[in-house]
Design a protein around this motif. Structure first.
Motif, mmCIF file in Angstrom:
data_model
loop_
_atom_site.group_PDB
_atom_site.id
_atom_site.type_symbol
_atom_site.label_atom_id
_atom_site.label_comp_id
_atom_site.label_asym_id
_atom_site.label_seq_id
_atom_site.Cartn_x
_atom_site.Cartn_y
_atom_site.Cartn_z
ATOM 1 N N UNK A 160 -4.685 1.603 -3.277
ATOM 2 C CA UNK A 160 -3.792 2.337 -2.380
ATOM 3 C C UNK A 160 -4.542 2.768 -1.123
ATOM 4 N N UNK A 161 -3.945 2.467 0.041
ATOM 5 C CA UNK A 161 -4.505 2.870 1.326
ATOM 6 C C UNK A 161 -3.565 3.893 1.952
ATOM 7 N N UNK A 162 -3.972 5.155 2.069
ATOM 8 C CA UNK A 162 -3.081 6.178 2.624
ATOM 9 C C UNK A 162 -2.852 5.989 4.113
ATOM 10 N N UNK A 163 -1.814 6.642 4.607
ATOM 11 C CA UNK A 163 -1.509 6.609 6.032
ATOM 12 C C UNK A 163 -2.669 7.222 6.820
ATOM 13 N N UNK A 164 -3.054 6.572 7.892
ATOM 14 C CA UNK A 164 -4.141 7.081 8.714
ATOM 15 C C UNK A 164 -3.978 6.590 10.145
ATOM 16 N N UNK A 165 -4.644 7.281 11.056
ATOM 17 C CA UNK A 165 -4.608 6.921 12.470
ATOM 18 C C UNK A 165 -5.963 6.328 12.856
ATOM 19 N N UNK A 166 -5.927 5.132 13.455
ATOM 20 C CA UNK A 166 -7.145 4.424 13.837
ATOM 21 C C UNK A 166 -7.049 4.088 15.314
ATOM 22 N N UNK A 167 -7.974 4.629 16.094
ATOM 23 C CA UNK A 167 -7.986 4.440 17.555
ATOM 24 C C UNK A 167 -6.659 4.848 18.177
ATOM 25 N N UNK A 168 -6.090 5.929 17.652
ATOM 26 C CA UNK A 168 -4.842 6.443 18.186
ATOM 27 C C UNK A 168 -3.599 5.724 17.711
ATOM 28 N N UNK A 169 -3.741 4.692 16.874
ATOM 29 C CA UNK A 169 -2.597 3.931 16.375
ATOM 30 C C UNK A 169 -2.358 4.269 14.917
ATOM 31 N N UNK A 170 -1.119 4.681 14.546
ATOM 32 C CA UNK A 170 -0.854 5.017 13.142
ATOM 33 C C UNK A 170 -0.689 3.775 12.277
ATOM 34 N N UNK A 171 -1.295 3.808 11.107
ATOM 35 C CA UNK A 171 -1.143 2.737 10.124
ATOM 36 C C UNK A 171 -0.460 3.311 8.889
ATOM 37 N N UNK A 172 0.617 2.692 8.397
ATOM 38 C CA UNK A 172 1.361 3.262 7.268
ATOM 39 C C UNK A 172 0.614 3.128 5.946
ATOM 40 N N UNK A 173 1.021 3.942 4.983
ATOM 41 C CA UNK A 173 0.479 3.811 3.633
ATOM 42 C C UNK A 173 0.838 2.441 3.074
ATOM 43 N N UNK A 174 -0.065 1.881 2.290
ATOM 44 C CA UNK A 174 0.159 0.541 1.757
ATOM 45 C C UNK A 174 -0.592 0.385 0.450
ATOM 46 N N UNK A 175 -0.254 -0.649 -0.307
ATOM 47 C CA UNK A 175 -0.884 -0.866 -1.612
ATOM 48 C C UNK A 175 -0.992 -2.351 -1.894
ATOM 49 N N UNK A 176 -2.035 -2.703 -2.644
ATOM 50 C CA UNK A 176 -2.258 -4.078 -3.085
ATOM 51 C C UNK A 176 -2.459 -4.049 -4.590
ATOM 52 N N UNK A 177 -1.783 -4.935 -5.286
ATOM 53 C CA UNK A 177 -1.904 -5.017 -6.737
ATOM 54 C C UNK A 177 -2.728 -6.247 -7.113
ATOM 55 N N UNK A 178 -3.603 -6.071 -8.107
ATOM 56 C CA UNK A 178 -4.449 -7.157 -8.605
ATOM 57 C C UNK A 178 -4.201 -7.281 -10.107
ATOM 58 N N UNK A 179 -3.726 -8.444 -10.550
ATOM 59 C CA UNK A 179 -3.365 -8.610 -11.959
ATOM 60 C C UNK A 179 -4.592 -8.942 -12.804
ATOM 61 N N UNK A 180 -4.356 -9.269 -14.075
ATOM 62 C CA UNK A 180 -5.460 -9.521 -15.009
ATOM 63 C C UNK A 180 -6.300 -10.742 -14.618
#
Length: 546
Positions: free
Chosen positions: A72-92
């Motif tokens: 899980x990557x939380x919402x954050x601001x990078x160089x003044x640009x907002x990036x939304x929360x996002x997630x990546x799933x990795x299976x077995x």
């Protein structure tokens, strides 16, 4: 003879082969299907709906559900640009998902995962409980409104296997004289508990004032209905102890850490500790950090496992040598590997009992150290049974993608989709144009009298037909951050390929036209020369006659 189309639906269901099987056998077949297939089977007939929606079937299916890692990557601001929360799933099998998790909003923070349900902290006045697979979710009122300094890491989520009750816990910071509650405070004496389906939150006092900072640095986990977290203990060998909270009995206990003290190097910095779950057991991970760069590990990462809770017996399970540019936890163990973050914006998997490493993904431009990781499953656990609780409510504020600050982000996604569409259309038009040009040139070839030139031009005609990659269907769901970055790279590569192919096609067409012009000019020249010779000979013949 009655056709299948004219038979009543009930009769066709009775004649269905699988419905002729015993109910127990049908259930055993369904237990081996993944959730996504079962969700499609629910609407087939009443019998299937009854089997799949039965609470006992849901529990049985959950027991054998394969684990996956949720990054899980939380919402954050990078160089003044907002990036939304996002997630990546990795299976077995360590295959990565490409689509975004729809129940995660752009401003959500993940604070727990249990039995396929996610607990998400929002910036509004609610906590969101969502089913990862079905998309069902609830909004619950937070225990304290407008608390300055409240943090998503102060919340935890779990279920006790005996009571089958899902509970959210909130560590409520103590009041500091002259300051608002939970503002710059470092300790808590109350845990607020909410059981899904109840009317309100309840407050349970802790045996003593406990460290709130440890929760933010080392986290909290739930294992078999017991919540574990670290607290400060100056007199203990590690200067830390483990606190437990039984979600069923709602009682506290204390577990001492191993007596042997991890050895520190004189050149290193302070030691950090994290509480983790490995193979459904409580584990403590510890590593010394670098003196000059406290966000990087110095030396080895040691992982200790609680072998016997009653006797408080520990054993060191792993000792992993770290490279100097890795970020200290909390790292996730998935299967027989541990997931590591690097300062160069890459994520790696490393064997726990070996040295083999593999790169998983590049999470740039996300900031190193902000990623959270959980082990989760996909389940059929239902949330509609809790919707009538008094604490369940809809958020009165605008949230998610409706917020104005995400308007530019949505426009960029639309722009990318339009660029893909335009590229596909350009490729289609280019192929059609080349086909028409080929037909026209082939129609002119018989006018070239020189056989060798005509054959050479015929061989070059194939070069004006562009060879574009097959058009892949675009995903209907929004891509996650890693897949979206790869998709944009693929788009730029395809556009560059389009420019190269069209340039080569134009060059080939130009060469063919030049060859045909030269051939025609040569033929016209030869024809004019023959005509002049014929005319001259004709005049000489007339003179001789005269």
């Amino acid at each position: 003879m009655v056709s299948e189309e004219t038979k009543p639906k009930s009769q066709r269901n009775e004649e269905c082969i699988i419905n002729c099987l015993p109910g127990d056998l049908i259930e055993q077949i369904f237990l081996r299907l993944p959730v996504r297939n079962l969700l499609r089977c629910v609407g087939v007939c009443k019998q299937w709906h009854k089997i799949i929606r039965d609470p006992q079937f849901v529990s049985s299916h959950l027991q054998d559900a394969p684990n996956c890692a949720l990054l899980f990557f939380p919402q954050e601001s990078i160089s003044g640009k907002p990036y939304p929360a996002d997630a990546i799933m990795i299976d077995e099998s360590w295959a990565q998902s490409s689509c975004a998790v729809p129940v995660i909003g752009p401003d959500d923070f993940l604070c727990g995962s249990c039995n396929g349900l996610l607990c998400l902290y929002t910036k509004t006045s609610t906590i969101k409980i969502a089913n990862l697979a079905t998309g069902e979710y609830l909004h619950l009122e937070k225990p304290v409104k407008n608390v300055s300094g409240d943090h998503f890491l102060f919340y935890s989520f779990g279920c006790h296997p005996l009571s089958k009750q899902y509970k959210i816990t909130h560590f409520l910071g103590d009041c500091v004289e002259g300051l608002p509650r939970a503002h710059k405070n470092t300790r808590f004496s109350v845990i607020q508990v909410y059981t899904l389906g109840d009317e309100k939150w309840r407050e349970i006092r802790t045996p003593e004032a406990l460290s709130l900072n440890c929760l933010k640095t080392s986290g909290a986990i739930n294992v078999d209905g017991i919540m574990y977290w670290l607290t400060e203990d100056i007199l203990a060998s590690w200067q830390h102890a483990v606190m437990t909270f039984d979600l069923n009995e709602e009682s506290f206990a204390r577990i001492e850490l191993p007596a042997s003290i991890p050895e520190d190097c004189a050149d290193g910095g302070p030691r950090q500790y994290w509480v983790r779950e490995i193979d459904r057991k409580l584990c403590i991970a510890t590593a010394q950090t670098r003196r000059d760069r406290p966000r990087e590990i110095f030396g080895k990462l040691q992982i200790w496992t609680l072998d016997n809770k009653a006797e408080q017996r520990w054993s060191q399970k792993y000792s992993i040598q770290y490279s100097p540019d890795y970020i200290p936890g909390p790292n996730l163990v998935h299967g027989d590997k541990i997931i590591l973050q690097s300062c160069n914006y890459n994520l790696y998997s490393r064997e726990l009992l070996g040295d083999k490493m593999a790169k998983l993904l590049d999470f740039c431009p996300r900031k190193p150290g902000n990623m959270q990781s959980y082990i989760c499953v996909k389940s059929l656990v239902r949330l509609d049974v809790y919707k009538k609780a008094g604490i369940v409510r809809r958020s009165k504020q605008r949230e998610g993608w409706e917020l104005k600050k995400w308007k530019v982000w949505k426009q960029e996604l639309s722009k990318t989709e339009k660029m893909w569409s335009d590229t596909y259309q350009d490729e289609h038009d280019g192929t059609a144009c080349a086909h028409r040009n080929g037909i026209a040139i082939n129609a002119l070839l018989p006018r070239i009298l020189d056989g060798e030139i005509r054959q050479e031009i015929g061989m070059k005609i194939s070069q004006i037909f562009p060879n574009f990659p097959d058009q892949q269907s675009r995903p209907l769901r929004r891509l996650n951050c890693v897949a979206l970055k790869q998709d944009r790279e693929n788009l730029l590569a395809r556009m560059k390929n389009w420019n190269s192919i069209t340039k080569a096609t134009r060059q080939a067409a130009g060469i063919i036209m030049s060859m045909m012009s030269s051939a025609v000019e040569a033929q016209v020249g030869a024809s004019s020369s023959n005509a002049a010779i014929f005319s001259q000979n004709h005049i000489k013949g007339d003179d001789a006659k005269t």
